[in-house]
Every structure is written in C-alpha cells, then in structure tokens.
Design an enzyme around this catalytic site. Structure first.
Site, PDB file in Angstrom:
ATOM      1  N   PRO A   1      40.391  31.905  37.291  1.00  0.00           N
ATOM      2  CA  PRO A   1      41.085  31.768  36.071  1.00  0.00           C
ATOM      3  C   PRO A   1      41.435  33.324  35.434  1.00  0.00           C
ATOM      4  CG  PRO A   1      39.035  30.444  36.247  1.00  0.00           C
ATOM      5  CD  PRO A   1      39.179  31.331  37.405  1.00  0.00           C
ATOM      6  N   VAL A   2      42.532  33.320  34.706  1.00  0.00           N
ATOM      7  CA  VAL A   2      42.871  34.726  34.130  1.00  0.00           C
ATOM      8  C   VAL A   2      42.160  34.765  32.669  1.00  0.00           C
ATOM      9  CG1 VAL A   2      45.087  35.165  35.556  1.00  0.00           C
ATOM     10  CG2 VAL A   2      45.166  33.891  33.192  1.00  0.00           C
TER      11      VAL A   2
ATOM     12  N   GLY B   1      37.189  36.457  31.673  1.00  0.00           N
ATOM     13  CA  GLY B   1      35.933  37.297  32.168  1.00  0.00           C
ATOM     14  C   GLY B   1      35.360  37.023  33.727  1.00  0.00           C
ATOM     15  N   LEU B   2      36.075  36.498  34.502  1.00  0.00           N
ATOM     16  CA  LEU B   2      35.849  36.356  35.711  1.00  0.00           C
ATOM     17  C   LEU B   2      36.473  37.310  36.811  1.00  0.00           C
ATOM     18  CD1 LEU B   2      35.549  32.481  36.350  1.00  0.00           C
ATOM     19  CD2 LEU B   2      33.901  33.910  35.850  1.00  0.00           C
TER      20      LEU B   2
ATOM     21  N   SER C   1      39.757  38.539  37.335  1.00  0.00           N
ATOM     22  CA  SER C   1      41.054  38.178  37.912  1.00  0.00           C
ATOM     23  C   SER C   1      41.873  39.267  38.265  1.00  0.00           C
ATOM     24  CB  SER C   1      41.923  36.944  37.456  1.00  0.00           C
ATOM     25  OG  SER C   1      42.532  37.261  36.272  1.00  0.00           O
TER      26      SER C   1
ATOM     27  N   ALA D   1      40.339  41.721  40.988  1.00  0.00           N
ATOM     28  CA  ALA D   1      40.560  41.198  42.120  1.00  0.00           C
ATOM     29  C   ALA D   1      41.782  41.200  42.711  1.00  0.00           C
ATOM     30  CB  ALA D   1      39.981  39.562  42.241  1.00  0.00           C
TER      31      ALA D   1
ATOM     32  N   ASP E   1      34.006  45.792  36.711  1.00  0.00           N
ATOM     33  CA  ASP E   1      34.884  44.835  37.452  1.00  0.00           C
ATOM     34  C   ASP E   1      35.370  45.435  38.832  1.00  0.00           C
ATOM     35  OD1 ASP E   1      34.531  43.350  35.140  1.00  0.00           O
ATOM     36  OD2 ASP E   1      36.614  42.707  34.978  1.00  0.00           O
TER      37      ASP E   1
HETATM   38  O1  PMV Z   1      36.054  40.221  30.277  1.00  0.00           O
HETATM   39  P1  PMV Z   1      35.685  40.997  31.877  1.00  0.00           P
HETATM   40  O2  PMV Z   1      34.903  40.118  32.527  1.00  0.00           O
HETATM   41  O3  PMV Z   1      36.649  41.937  32.354  1.00  0.00           O
HETATM   42  O4  PMV Z   1      34.375  41.949  31.271  1.00  0.00           O
HETATM   43  C1  PMV Z   1      34.693  43.192  30.335  1.00  0.00           C
HETATM   44  C2  PMV Z   1      33.502  43.843  30.232  1.00  0.00           C
HETATM   45  C3  PMV Z   1      33.111  44.950  29.307  1.00  0.00           C
HETATM   46  O5  PMV Z   1      32.070  45.553  29.022  1.00  0.00           O
HETATM   47  C4  PMV Z   1      33.253  44.092  27.701  1.00  0.00           C
HETATM   48  C5  PMV Z   1      34.346  45.971  29.341  1.00  0.00           C
HETATM   49  C6  PMV Z   1      34.114  46.782  30.437  1.00  0.00           C
HETATM   50  O6  PMV Z   1      35.316  47.336  30.641  1.00  0.00           O
HETATM   51  O7  PMV Z   1      33.283  46.925  30.769  1.00  0.00           O
END
Ligand code: PMV
Length: 327
Positions: A101-102, A105-106, A108, A111, A152
């Site tokens: 899912p976009v 927070g997973l 996407s 990846a 990420d």
């Molecule tokens: O929203 P996500 O899963 O891409 O995570 C972002 C994580 C943060 O710490 C908020 C930002 C980062 O670049 O680490």
C-alpha cells in the site's frame, strides 16, 4: 537479451521513527507478504533509448522521456545509468507493480526504487551489490521525503531486520540533513507476531517529517528529550529481542506511541485503533512510520491474533496483515 525481473519486500518500523532522523537508533523489519516488482522486457525492434514505462496500478503508461525528471521512476533510472556510465538504454518496456500500500509507512516508494534499480542494472549487464542499490535508492527517497534517514531503503534492500543509526553529518550542515547510516543486523532469539493495521488514511511522510523539524526548531530542548527517550526505547527493544523476551516489546510500543503522540504525529484514528487493540488483549501497539495515518503495529500472542484483528477491523482498520518477525 533476456527479460529481467527484480523485487523488494515492504518494511515496517518497529521502534524509533522520527527520532532516527536526529541520530537515534531505530529498528525495522522486512514484510515479506507484500512486494514491489520490476520487469524489463527488451523491444528488439525499438530505437535505442526508447524506454516504455508501465505501472498499471497507478495508470501510468509513458515513454521515459515524457516523465518529469523529478518523477521517482525517472530518478531511479537516471541514477542507475549515471552510476554505470551507460550512454543509452537498449529499447525496452519497464513494468512496475506492487502489492505494498502506498503512503502508509510500509516502504512502497523505497521498494519500487530498489526493484527498478536492480532490474535495470541487470538488464544493462552490470548487477549491483546491495550497498550500491541502497545508496541509489536513498537518492530517490530524497525526492519523496526531503530528508530521509535512510532506514527504508536499507531494510528493503537487505530484506532483513536492521538496527539502524543515521550517521549525522557535520553540525554546520544542520542535524537531520544528508548522511548515511550505520547498519547493524541483530539476532531475533524468539520469533514474535505482529499485526500491521492500516488506518486507510494516506499520510505523506514528508509532511510529518517537516512538522517535526519545525517543532524541533521552535522547542529544541523538548524535542531532543523526546528523541532521546525514543532512542532509549529502541535500545531496550533490541535487548529484549536479542535476549528472547519479545513480550517486553508490548510496553515499549505503548511508551513509544505516547512519545510520538507528544511529538504531534499521532491522530485520532491511530489512537482509536491502538486503544482498540490493547482493549482486545494486545501486548502493546504503536503507530509505525511517518504517522497521522498509515499503519500501526500491534504485538500479539499468536492465539489471540484473530480476535485482535477482528477488533481492529470493527474499530475501522481497512486492512490487517499478520506477520511473524524472525521466522
Ligand atoms: O513513513 P515511512 O515508513 O516511510 O517512515 C518514515 C520514517 C521517518 O523516521 C519518519 C522518516 C525517516 O526518514 O526515517
């Protein structure tokens, strides 16, 4: 020339989001149930450089030269060709698909970048090592996030749990800008189950990261206390995972969620869903990723997992994924 396919999993941050941007450690794990995939098929009759890009899920069907150079796919392709010193790409179709899912927070975006970078490097006859794939994906992440920590791209490239500490650049550049990460892998002594539940609210990470930055600029002492407290939680969580006591992660998740709430990145939906999970018997719950929407994670004992998933759905979760960390 054969077709090239490459893929990368989703990811979820267990502890340390936001604080990781400011040099505190964070823990993230891959989510193998969801993946992004890139396939490159040569077009033998096409002209050199004629690259068709297909991403049916987002309704994209364009030639590469029609894409804005800031488009993440164009940036990933340019990063690879520049790095490899390739003067042109033999005519081909690049097809991208993803079950991740976009904007939730997973991982996407990261990846998709990793899958595209791997597939293209393979197609050009020069497969790249993971370190380089991750570095190129980090450059693309900057377009999505502004000032990403690098966690990420690291976890989706290496597809293994990571304990990640950003190497902060020199103070003159300003904390949280640029920099690479120290990646430590760690041992998961006893597997544990988490539910990843989606609020259904899309929330771009870039916005929450810049709000936290503004908060930190206005109230540096308060924010640094919050970052440091989250850093201590990540360290305690690593210790619990390595020593075979994952049940201790529940309380740490609850504490981490409260600190993120104080930082202003929770939301009524995230609070409602974490509350519903705890009331249904979860060991702990917290938002995961940028916050204000996207996903939360819930630590569960396997025998209660289905009841807690049902409670989350009743409370409004649009999707739940049950995953076992460390299997
Ligand atoms: O929203 P996500 O899963 O891409 O995570 C972002 C994580 C943060 O710490 C908020 C930002 C980062 O670049 O680490």
């Amino acid at each position: 020339m054969p077709a090239f396919t490459a893929s990368a999993p989703g990811k979820v941050i267990l502890f340390g989001e936001h604080a990781v941007v400011y040099g505190q450690p964070a823990i993230a794990v891959p989510v193998m149930q969801v993946r992004a995939r890139a396939t490159i098929t040569p077009n033998i009759r096409g002209n050199a450089g004629a690259v068709r890009i297909l991403a049916p899920e987002i309704g994209l069907d364009k030639m590469l030269d029609e894409l804005d150079s800031a488009h993440a796919l164009a940036a990933a392709i340019e990063g690879v060709t520049k790095h490899l010193g390739a003067t042109h790409i033999p005519a081909c179709t690049l097809k991208v698909s993803s079950s991740i899912p976009v904007a939730s927070g997973l991982g996407s975006g990261a990846a998709v970048s990793v899958a595209v970078i791997r597939a293209l490097a393979g197609y050009l006859g020069k497969p790249l090592p993971n370190e380089q794939v991750s570095t190129l994906a980090y450059e693309v992440e900057k377009i999505h996030h502004g000032s990403p920590s690098g966690i990420d791209n690291t976890v989706v490239t290496f597809a293994r749990p990571v304990y990640f500490t950003r190497k902060l650049p020199s103070p003159s550049i300003g904390r949280g800008a640029g920099g690479e990460g120290l990646i430590e892998t760690f041992h998961i002594a006893k597997p544990f189950s988490i539910i990843i539940a989606d609020t259904g609210i899309s929330s771009p990470t870039k916005a929450t990261v810049s709000d936290v930055r503004r908060g930190w600029e206005v109230e540096p002492k308060r924010y640094e206390r919050l970052f440091a407290a989250i850093g201590s939680i990540s360290r305690a969580a690593r210790q619990a995972i390595e020593s075979g006591h994952p049940e201790r992660l529940g309380a740490l998740m609850n504490e981490n969620h409260a600190l993120l709430d104080e930082m202003g990145v929770s939301s009524p939906e995230l609070d409602r869903l974490t509350g519903a999970a705890r009331n249904a018997g979860a060991l702990g719950a917290k938002l995961s990723g940028g916050g204000r929407g996207g996903n939360l994670i819930v630590l569960v004992e396997a025998e209660n997992a289905e009841a807690i998933r049902a409670a989350l759905r009743r409370a409004g979760a649009v999707r739940t994924i049950l995953t076992c960390v460390g299997d």
